[in-house]
Write a protein that holds these residues in place. Structure first.
Motif, PDB file in Angstrom:
ATOM      1  N   GLY A   1      60.234  29.136  29.674  1.00 35.64           N
ATOM      2  CA  GLY A   1      59.517  29.452  31.372  1.00 35.64           C
ATOM      3  C   GLY A   1      60.418  30.903  31.958  1.00 35.64           C
ATOM      4  N   LEU A   2      60.145  31.818  32.011  1.00 36.91           N
ATOM      5  CA  LEU A   2      60.179  32.860  32.864  1.00 36.91           C
ATOM      6  C   LEU A   2      60.848  32.792  34.252  1.00 36.91           C
ATOM      7  N   VAL A   3      61.775  32.940  35.451  1.00 31.92           N
ATOM      8  CA  VAL A   3      61.449  32.396  36.624  1.00 31.92           C
ATOM      9  C   VAL A   3      61.642  34.237  36.830  1.00 31.92           C
ATOM     10  N   SER A   4      61.809  34.796  38.256  1.00 32.59           N
ATOM     11  CA  SER A   4      62.160  36.501  38.589  1.00 32.59           C
ATOM     12  C   SER A   4      62.120  35.731  39.573  1.00 32.59           C
ATOM     13  N   GLY A   5      63.125  36.301  40.444  1.00 26.60           N
ATOM     14  CA  GLY A   5      62.440  36.374  42.419  1.00 26.60           C
ATOM     15  C   GLY A   5      63.757  37.718  42.895  1.00 26.60           C
ATOM     16  N   GLY A   6      63.638  38.030  44.263  1.00 27.51           N
ATOM     17  CA  GLY A   6      64.526  38.823  44.746  1.00 27.51           C
ATOM     18  C   GLY A   6      63.897  38.333  46.168  1.00 27.51           C
ATOM     19  N   GLY A   7      64.277  39.733  47.504  1.00 23.94           N
ATOM     20  CA  GLY A   7      63.995  39.983  48.744  1.00 23.94           C
ATOM     21  C   GLY A   7      62.694  40.430  48.334  1.00 23.94           C
ATOM     22  N   SER A   8      62.174  40.231  49.537  1.00 23.03           N
ATOM     23  CA  SER A   8      60.754  40.504  49.716  1.00 23.03           C
ATOM     24  C   SER A   8      60.934  42.103  49.673  1.00 23.03           C
ATOM     25  N   GLY A   9      59.134  43.116  50.157  1.00 22.04           N
ATOM     26  CA  GLY A   9      59.288  43.918  50.116  1.00 22.04           C
ATOM     27  C   GLY A   9      59.177  44.982  48.926  1.00 22.04           C
ATOM     28  N   HIS A  10      59.526  44.459  47.988  1.00 25.51           N
ATOM     29  CA  HIS A  10      58.900  45.129  46.382  1.00 25.51           C
ATOM     30  C   HIS A  10      57.386  44.588  46.170  1.00 25.51           C
ATOM     31  N   GLU A  11      56.423  45.012  46.667  1.00 25.57           N
ATOM     32  CA  GLU A  11      55.159  44.207  45.724  1.00 25.57           C
ATOM     33  C   GLU A  11      54.969  45.696  45.001  1.00 25.57           C
TER      34      GLU A  11
ATOM     35  N   VAL B   1      64.470  27.917  30.247  1.00 21.57           N
ATOM     36  CA  VAL B   1      64.043  28.533  31.257  1.00 21.57           C
ATOM     37  C   VAL B   1      64.806  30.179  31.303  1.00 21.57           C
ATOM     38  N   LEU B   2      64.318  31.260  31.803  1.00 27.62           N
ATOM     39  CA  LEU B   2      65.179  32.706  31.704  1.00 27.62           C
ATOM     40  C   LEU B   2      65.546  32.551  32.364  1.00 27.62           C
ATOM     41  N   HIS B   3      65.980  33.348  33.998  1.00 29.10           N
ATOM     42  CA  HIS B   3      66.281  34.338  34.513  1.00 29.10           C
ATOM     43  C   HIS B   3      66.401  35.670  35.231  1.00 29.10           C
ATOM     44  N   ILE B   4      65.493  36.014  35.020  1.00 31.97           N
ATOM     45  CA  ILE B   4      65.749  37.407  35.043  1.00 31.97           C
ATOM     46  C   ILE B   4      66.099  37.983  36.714  1.00 31.97           C
ATOM     47  N   VAL B   5      67.313  38.357  36.872  1.00 33.53           N
ATOM     48  CA  VAL B   5      67.697  38.893  38.107  1.00 33.53           C
ATOM     49  C   VAL B   5      68.178  40.119  37.950  1.00 33.53           C
ATOM     50  N   LYS B   6      67.783  40.800  38.898  1.00 31.43           N
ATOM     51  CA  LYS B   6      67.723  42.360  39.573  1.00 31.43           C
ATOM     52  C   LYS B   6      70.078  41.967  39.914  1.00 31.43           C
ATOM     53  N   ASN B   7      70.515  43.156  39.645  1.00 28.55           N
ATOM     54  CA  ASN B   7      72.060  43.370  40.035  1.00 28.55           C
ATOM     55  C   ASN B   7      72.440  43.670  41.621  1.00 28.55           C
ATOM     56  N   TYR B   8      72.296  43.026  41.712  1.00 25.73           N
ATOM     57  CA  TYR B   8      72.693  42.752  43.101  1.00 25.73           C
ATOM     58  C   TYR B   8      73.171  41.915  43.245  1.00 25.73           C
ATOM     59  N   THR B   9      74.862  41.511  44.223  1.00 21.70           N
ATOM     60  CA  THR B   9      75.961  40.958  44.400  1.00 21.70           C
ATOM     61  C   THR B   9      74.787  39.437  44.923  1.00 21.70           C
TER      62      THR B   9
ATOM     63  N   GLY C   1      70.721  18.882  32.922  1.00 22.58           N
ATOM     64  CA  GLY C   1      70.193  19.593  31.653  1.00 22.58           C
ATOM     65  C   GLY C   1      69.264  20.375  31.497  1.00 22.58           C
ATOM     66  N   VAL C   2      68.754  21.052  32.490  1.00 23.95           N
ATOM     67  CA  VAL C   2      68.209  21.977  31.661  1.00 23.95           C
ATOM     68  C   VAL C   2      68.955  22.949  31.090  1.00 23.95           C
ATOM     69  N   GLU C   3      68.302  23.898  30.519  1.00 26.15           N
ATOM     70  CA  GLU C   3      68.828  25.087  29.698  1.00 26.15           C
ATOM     71  C   GLU C   3      68.654  26.339  30.388  1.00 26.15           C
ATOM     72  N   VAL C   4      69.412  27.287  30.959  1.00 23.62           N
ATOM     73  CA  VAL C   4      68.971  28.156  31.773  1.00 23.62           C
ATOM     74  C   VAL C   4      69.714  29.575  30.437  1.00 23.62           C
ATOM     75  N   ALA C   5      69.133  30.466  30.411  1.00 33.37           N
ATOM     76  CA  ALA C   5      69.685  31.671  29.990  1.00 33.37           C
ATOM     77  C   ALA C   5      69.412  33.042  30.523  1.00 33.37           C
ATOM     78  N   THR C   6      70.348  33.785  30.826  1.00 32.83           N
ATOM     79  CA  THR C   6      69.675  34.990  31.943  1.00 32.83           C
ATOM     80  C   THR C   6      69.748  36.592  32.219  1.00 32.83           C
ATOM     81  N   VAL C   7      69.114  37.502  32.218  1.00 28.65           N
ATOM     82  CA  VAL C   7      69.231  38.332  31.372  1.00 28.65           C
ATOM     83  C   VAL C   7      69.748  39.221  33.158  1.00 28.65           C
TER      84      VAL C   7
ATOM     85  N   PRO D   1      62.240  31.109  20.978  1.00 27.95           N
ATOM     86  CA  PRO D   1      62.963  30.463  21.247  1.00 27.95           C
ATOM     87  C   PRO D   1      63.630  30.771  22.590  1.00 27.95           C
ATOM     88  N   LEU D   2      64.575  30.690  23.283  1.00 31.16           N
ATOM     89  CA  LEU D   2      65.471  30.468  24.823  1.00 31.16           C
ATOM     90  C   LEU D   2      65.849  32.083  24.107  1.00 31.16           C
TER      91      LEU D   2
END
Lengths: 330, 217
Positions: free
Chosen positions: A47-57, A99-107, A124-130, A169-170
């Protein structure tokens, strides 16, 4: 301030209500602010999850669908989502393969995703981050918050999403995400600031003859202010900054991205200059994208992102995708 | 300082942050993204409501601060949510289940909160962050405890700590930001007060105000 809103406090919810009405193929939880594919998780798919502030649509919710994200968590405008949202989204898209978290580098994004990932791991959920940090306008050093994540986020989401759709695989999905980030660089320019609904006025003042070089995507000023100039000269500044950091050659994927308030005709003027610049250096544009993809509300300006492609990355870029904002091959 | 004191502190923070919301947003617009006032207002209003509606109500000062921190993490987002939220939670944990908190115990709790903020944000004093208001306030508080009046009144001590926080926040103006969103501006961050340091100063001012109000009763 003139905006098509019902009130500053309801913008995010009202927009998600609209997203849900326009895209029945998505499941939109307006109250919890989680957007997932209507079909639910596919057994054995990362699974791929991303997120961030709104306003970047359309980032990120506009990239939920086949071949790209499984879930997006929009925060308040320019404010990262909270851990509760990310945990719930992670659980919702976990098909047992992690699940992969895709994160923009902001504090803020990094802290909230870290908290969520820790709690998911405890359950117990395996999570990796980019972590995406492609913006060359910021110096990467121990003494800064590091480079920002901007346009390359779309490339990471598309390419990692294609690999995950194929059942990888993850660790491989995370690894291709990191590779895309490492091969991509961005630079942004603003002709005007943006206006957040809560502040009600532009986040900074720019004179008629001035532009900001090296902007991020939150209406924060850039690193330097410069006089307005022809598109060719502005593009040269942006491309020089990218080229100095990652010498450009071979096959490239180029995104000329509008910041939200820029006419498409101007983005094509910019694209022509980017193409000429790359041509002079013997680099080829083998794939491209022009339009509003990673925006900053109503800001006038553009960013350019270049990714040095490999055959494998090109194949994954071409793979079918079906999301509100990006769709081909299906 | 008992449970009611700490509830009153959080209520006072919610009040003063709401009052200064536009000021914080203005500071943030100069070197950040113009949302600090709105985010903290949302967070501390939610914390005040969480305390009022908690069933059973918080039984100890530690409970008050832990619930406040959890609410901030859940509601604020951005960097300030995890940073302030984790700081309040750590303060709550440090106070444990003591029904009464001495100024010395409060200083230790603040110290533990500061340590969490520095670990999460990797910020040192002088990086132009909330640490620049919190660290000098704790130093002042700790030093003043050595000569607390015999009657145990802590009002003046907390007033000094609040003043040190405000001075610390003001002293961020000439600094170059090295952490947080203002760091993207490089040298252009110089000449502006850090919004996080400013809000930390407000939180410590609320502590002093609460002490004065309690003493007056």
């Amino acid at each position: 301030m003139k905006k098509l809103i019902n009130g500053a406090d309801s913008v995010v919810s009202d927009a998600l209500t609209g997203l849900a009405a326009a895209h029945p193929e998505l499941r939109v939880d307006v109250a919890k602010r989680i957007v997932t594919r209507a079909g639910g998780p596919r057994r054995g798919k990362v699974g791929l999850v991303s997120g961030g502030g709104s306003g970047h649509e359309p980032l990120h919710a506009g990239f939920v669908g086949h071949g790209m994200l499984d879930a997006a968590c929009p925060g308040e405008i320019f404010t990262s989502p909270v851990p509760d949202q990310l945990i719930e989204a992670t659980n919702a898209v976990n098909g047992g393969a992690g699940v992969l978290h895709i994160v923009k580098n902001y504090t803020g994004d990094v802290l909230n995703f870290e908290m969520a990932a820790e709690l998911c791991a405890e359950d117990g959920v395996e999570v990796a981050t980019v972590l995406v940090n492609d913006d060359v306008a910021v110096q990467d050093s121990l003494f800064t918050a590091g480079r920002r994540g901007t346009g390359a986020t779309l490339f990471v989401e598309k390419i990692a999403g294609a690999l995950a759709e194929g059942g990888a695989p993850l660790d491989e999905v995370a690894s291709v995400g990191n590779e895309v980030n490492a091969r991509s660089r961005s630079f942004g320019v603003a002709l005007s600031a943006c206006t957040t609904p809560t502040a009600g006025k532009p986040t900074f003042e720019l004179g008629e003859g001035e532009i900001e070089l090296g902007i991020g995507i939150h209406g924060e000023p850039g690193r330097v202010r410069a006089p307005m100039a022809p598109a060719r000269e502005i593009v040269r500044v942006a491309m020089d900054a990218i080229h100095e950091d990652l010498p450009l050659s071979g096959d490239t994927l180029v995104l000329v991205n509008g910041m939200g308030g820029t006419p498409l005709i101007e983005l094509y003027v910019v694209f022509a200059e980017v193409a000429a610049y790359l041509g002079e250096r013997g680099a080829r544009i083998s794939r491209s994208l022009v339009g509003d993809y990673v925006t900053s509300l109503d800001m006038q300006g553009f960013s350019v992102t270049v990714c040095r492609l490999s055959e494998e990355l090109t194949r994954l870029w071409d793979a079918p995708v079906q999301t509100p904002a990006l769709r081909w091959g299906r | 300082m008992d449970t009611a004191f700490f509830v009153a502190w959080i209520e006072e923070i919610a009040h003063v942050i709401a009052d200064q919301r536009d000021h914080l947003t203005k500071l943030d617009a100069a070197i950040g993204d113009a949302d600090h006032g709105a985010n903290l207002d949302r967070g501390f209003s939610a914390a005040r409501e969480a305390l009022a509606s908690a069933d059973p109500p918080p039984a100890t000062p530690g409970d008050v601060l832990t619930l406040t921190g959890t609410t901030l993490i859940r509601k604020v987002g951005g960097a300030s949510g995890p940073l302030y939220g984790s700081a309040f939670r750590q303060m709550g944990k440090t106070l444990g289940d003591a029904p009464e908190v001495t100024p010395a115990a409060l200083a230790m709790a603040l110290e533990a909160g500061l340590a969490v903020v520095q670990r999460l944000g990797a910020a040192e004093e002088g990086d132009k962050t909330m640490v620049d208001a919190l660290a000098p306030a704790i130093r002042t508080l700790t030093a003043a405890l050595e000569d607390t009046p015999a009657d145990g009144s802590y009002g003046p001590v907390l007033e000094d700590a609040a003043r040190a926080a405000a001075e610390g926040a003001h002293a961020t103006i000439p600094l170059l930001a090295r952490k947080g969103r203002a760091s993207y501006l490089g040298p252009r961050s110089i000449g502006h007060e850090d919004p996080g340091a400013a809000s930390t100063a407000l939180i410590l001012a609320a502590l002093s105000t609460t002490a004065a109000a309690t003493a007056a009763k």
